[in-house]
Design an enzyme around this catalytic site. Structure first.
Site, PDB file in Angstrom:
ATOM      1  N   ALA A 134       0.895  -1.312   0.040  1.00 60.83           N
ATOM      2  CA  ALA A 134       0.093   0.021  -0.005  1.00 60.83           C
ATOM      3  C   ALA A 134       1.040   1.178  -0.088  1.00 60.83           C
ATOM      4  O   ALA A 134       1.865   1.164   0.709  1.00 60.83           O
ATOM      5  CB  ALA A 134      -0.908  -0.008   1.087  1.00 60.83           C
ATOM      6  N   GLU A 135       0.643   2.138  -0.923  1.00 51.01           N
ATOM      7  CA  GLU A 135       1.433   3.342  -0.876  1.00 51.01           C
ATOM      8  C   GLU A 135       1.715   4.150   0.323  1.00 51.01           C
ATOM      9  O   GLU A 135       2.517   5.038   0.351  1.00 51.01           O
ATOM     10  CB  GLU A 135       1.053   4.196  -2.221  1.00 51.01           C
TER      11      GLU A 135
END
Length: 215
Positions: free
Chosen positions: A50-51
């Site tokens: 997840a960024e």
């Protein structure tokens, strides 16, 4: 009367999960892509990213297992598998921009025949404040797959010759999974890899805004 049934959101996610090889590092976009983490076969290890700074995301938690401090970039509650880790989002984007992700799965409003993707705004008056991390993911990941319905609620094609919405990235998409088909973006155009049972190429073409051919 049609002789085919479109896939559900969950079925699209499961179909994508089938194609992700063991050991890949994968980022999942908002919407249908998020469901992919729940559908990976139990004997396969896929490391989800997840960024906002997480590696090793597991399936969505049950209500009783929700950790309010553990969310993905879409502000959804997630779980962390053994060996998972947290880090600063600048390090996360260094992973993305450095080409260290094997795959990104995104939703989209439109995908063009050459792989252009539009997935953040439907007009210059859209409420989205900016293109966000999808721009980095589209050009930084080694592969981009899109999950979306084949047509809009009004029946307009989402696969088109040229995107009519603001682009997220040009020529970025490698494969599209819709509720009707799996389609590769190739130098020769859109190649149909698979269709739902009962679907014909002519029927699929009638719902597509760009030429199709069988892979």
């Amino acid at each position: 009367m049609t002789s085919w049934t479109p896939l559900s959101r969950r079925q699209i996610a499961a179909r994508i999960a089938q194609d992700i090889p063991n050991g890949w590092y994968v980022n999942l976009g908002i919407g249908v892509p998020t469901l992919v983490a729940d559908e990976v076969p139990k004997d396969r290890e896929v490391v989800f990213h997840a960024e906002n700074g997480i590696l090793g995301i597991g399936p969505a938690p049950d209500e009783a297992e929700v950790d309010p401090w553990l969310i993905n970039a879409g502000k959804q509650y997630v779980t962390l598998l053994p060996g998972g880790s947290y880090f600063h989002h600048s390090d996360s984007f260094a992973m993305i921009r450095g080409g260290h992700l094997d795959l990104c799965v995104l939703g989209a409003y439109q995908v063009a025949a050459n792989g252009d993707i539009a997935n953040w705004a439907t007009s210059e008056h859209d409420t989205a404040p900016a293109v966000g991390g999808a721009m980095d993911l589209s050009v930084g990941a080694q592969r981009v797959w899109v999950a979306m319905n084949h047509v809009t609620k009004d029946g307009a094609p989402r696969l088109v010759e040229r995107c009519g919405y603001p682009l997220t990235a040009p020529a970025a998409v490698d494969r599209v999974y819709t509720d009707l088909a799996v389609i590769d973006v190739t130098p020769q155009g859109l190649a149909v890899v698979e269709m739902v049972s009962g679907m014909t190429l002519d029927s699929l073409q009638a719902m597509t805004g760009a030429p199709l051919h069988l892979a």
